[in-house]
Design a protein around this motif. Structure first.
Motif, PDB file in Angstrom:
ATOM      1  N   ALA A 130       1.039  -1.058   0.427  1.00 64.30           N
ATOM      2  CA  ALA A 130      -0.103  -0.427   0.108  1.00 64.30           C
ATOM      3  C   ALA A 130       1.051   1.171   0.307  1.00 64.30           C
ATOM      4  CB  ALA A 130      -0.912  -0.455   1.103  1.00 64.30           C
ATOM      5  N   TRP A 131       1.778   1.050   0.365  1.00 61.88           N
ATOM      6  CA  TRP A 131       2.602   2.300   0.801  1.00 61.88           C
ATOM      7  C   TRP A 131       3.324   2.475  -0.464  1.00 61.88           C
ATOM      8  CZ3 TRP A 131       3.881   6.524   2.861  1.00 61.88           C
ATOM      9  CH2 TRP A 131       5.025   7.397   2.926  1.00 61.88           C
ATOM     10  N   GLN A 132       3.773   0.961  -1.772  1.00 59.89           N
ATOM     11  CA  GLN A 132       4.643   1.841  -2.624  1.00 59.89           C
ATOM     12  C   GLN A 132       3.498   2.250  -3.057  1.00 59.89           C
ATOM     13  OE1 GLN A 132       5.943  -2.518  -2.927  1.00 59.89           O
ATOM     14  NE2 GLN A 132       7.755  -2.346  -1.700  1.00 59.89           N
ATOM     15  N   CYS A 133       2.335   1.795  -3.698  1.00 59.41           N
ATOM     16  CA  CYS A 133       1.373   2.614  -4.480  1.00 59.41           C
ATOM     17  C   CYS A 133       1.672   3.800  -4.260  1.00 59.41           C
ATOM     18  CB  CYS A 133      -0.002   1.648  -4.074  1.00 59.41           C
ATOM     19  SG  CYS A 133      -1.328   2.192  -5.550  1.00 59.41           S
ATOM     20  N   LEU A 134       0.927   4.230  -3.050  1.00 63.95           N
ATOM     21  CA  LEU A 134       1.107   5.564  -2.309  1.00 63.95           C
ATOM     22  C   LEU A 134       2.193   6.415  -2.846  1.00 63.95           C
ATOM     23  CD1 LEU A 134      -0.510   7.941  -0.680  1.00 63.95           C
ATOM     24  CD2 LEU A 134       0.520   6.711   0.869  1.00 63.95           C
ATOM     25  N   VAL A 135       3.292   5.747  -2.940  1.00 62.12           N
ATOM     26  CA  VAL A 135       4.222   6.235  -3.530  1.00 62.12           C
ATOM     27  C   VAL A 135       4.948   6.610  -5.146  1.00 62.12           C
ATOM     28  CG1 VAL A 135       7.422   6.858  -3.302  1.00 62.12           C
ATOM     29  CG2 VAL A 135       5.656   6.284  -1.082  1.00 62.12           C
ATOM     30  N   LYS A 136       3.897   5.316  -5.665  1.00 56.00           N
ATOM     31  CA  LYS A 136       4.370   6.065  -6.918  1.00 56.00           C
ATOM     32  C   LYS A 136       2.546   6.274  -7.625  1.00 56.00           C
ATOM     33  CE  LYS A 136       0.808   2.740  -9.994  1.00 56.00           C
ATOM     34  NZ  LYS A 136       0.854   1.246 -10.499  1.00 56.00           N
ATOM     35  N   TYR A 137       1.763   6.805  -6.644  1.00 55.21           N
ATOM     36  CA  TYR A 137       1.391   7.553  -6.610  1.00 55.21           C
ATOM     37  C   TYR A 137       1.884   8.826  -6.859  1.00 55.21           C
ATOM     38  CZ  TYR A 137      -2.688   4.668  -6.790  1.00 55.21           C
ATOM     39  OH  TYR A 137      -3.965   4.211  -6.744  1.00 55.21           O
ATOM     40  N   ALA A 138       2.677   9.686  -6.001  1.00 51.75           N
ATOM     41  CA  ALA A 138       3.396  10.929  -6.036  1.00 51.75           C
ATOM     42  C   ALA A 138       4.195  10.930  -7.358  1.00 51.75           C
ATOM     43  CB  ALA A 138       3.891  10.918  -4.649  1.00 51.75           C
TER      44      ALA A 138
END
Length: 195
Positions: A130-138
């Motif tokens: 989930a953290w990796q996906c959030l960082v990917k969004y940014a």
């Protein structure tokens, strides 16, 4: 605000997912435009805004727990899926630790290859995904702004078919005159092979 209750399942399904996607998309477009304009200060500010965004956090959790193909693969924590309560708890965890996230260990799964060797698949926990996906969004909009228009490798929405179409169109005899060159490259040694 979503409370932790017996109605959490109903609350989760009734969240305004379309609105969340629109809000995230607007932030990503602003980030893309800031990087294109060379305003790195504004770009960093928008990236932080995405990481702090509740919509982005919830969308990232939804992506890794409900939409991704590998959503049922457990990490080191042994969890293959999350309940609604656990998803909401994870959202709070992402909110509190967006600046100092620490990854858990990766679960290693040996996968046999046809040649008799094995390769190791390393699986992160659901929280790390989930953290990796959030960082990917940014990160993704900033990188998209700097890519070349004809770059097709490892980009969302791009494929080898797009590259083939571009080549086919531009190598036709009635396009771009007769000054055309085809360069053949052997890049086999540039690609890392698992041993």
């Amino acid at each position: 605000m979503i409370g932790h209750s017996r109605n959490a399942s109903e609350s989760w399904s009734k969240l305004p997912w379309k609105k969340f996607r629109r809000n995230l998309f607007r932030l990503q477009v602003r980030l893309f435009k800031a990087v294109k304009a060379g305003d790195m200060r504004k770009a960093r500010s928008l990236q932080k805004l995405i990481l702090k965004s509740k919509a982005a956090r919830l969308l990232a959790i939804r992506q890794v727990t409900q939409l991704n193909a590998g959503k049922k693969t457990a990490g080191m924590d042994g969890k293959a899926s999350l309940t609604i309560e656990e998803r909401l708890t994870l959202e709070e965890l992402l909110k509190k630790s967006y600046l100092n996230w620490h990854h858990s260990k990766l679960r290693q799964i040996p996968i046999p290859k046809k040649d008799g060797k094995t390769r190791i698949l390393k699986v992160p926990t659901i929280a790390d995904r989930a953290w990796q996906c959030l960082v990917k969004y940014a990160l993704l909009p900033a990188h998209e702004a700097t890519f070349h228009a004809r770059s097709y490798g490892f980009r969302a929405g791009r494929s080898t078919h797009d590259a083939q179409k571009y080549l086919f169109t531009n190598l036709q005899s009635n396009h771009n005159g007769i000054e055309k060159r085809v360069i053949e490259l052997d890049i086999e040694k540039c690609v890392r092979r698992d041993s």
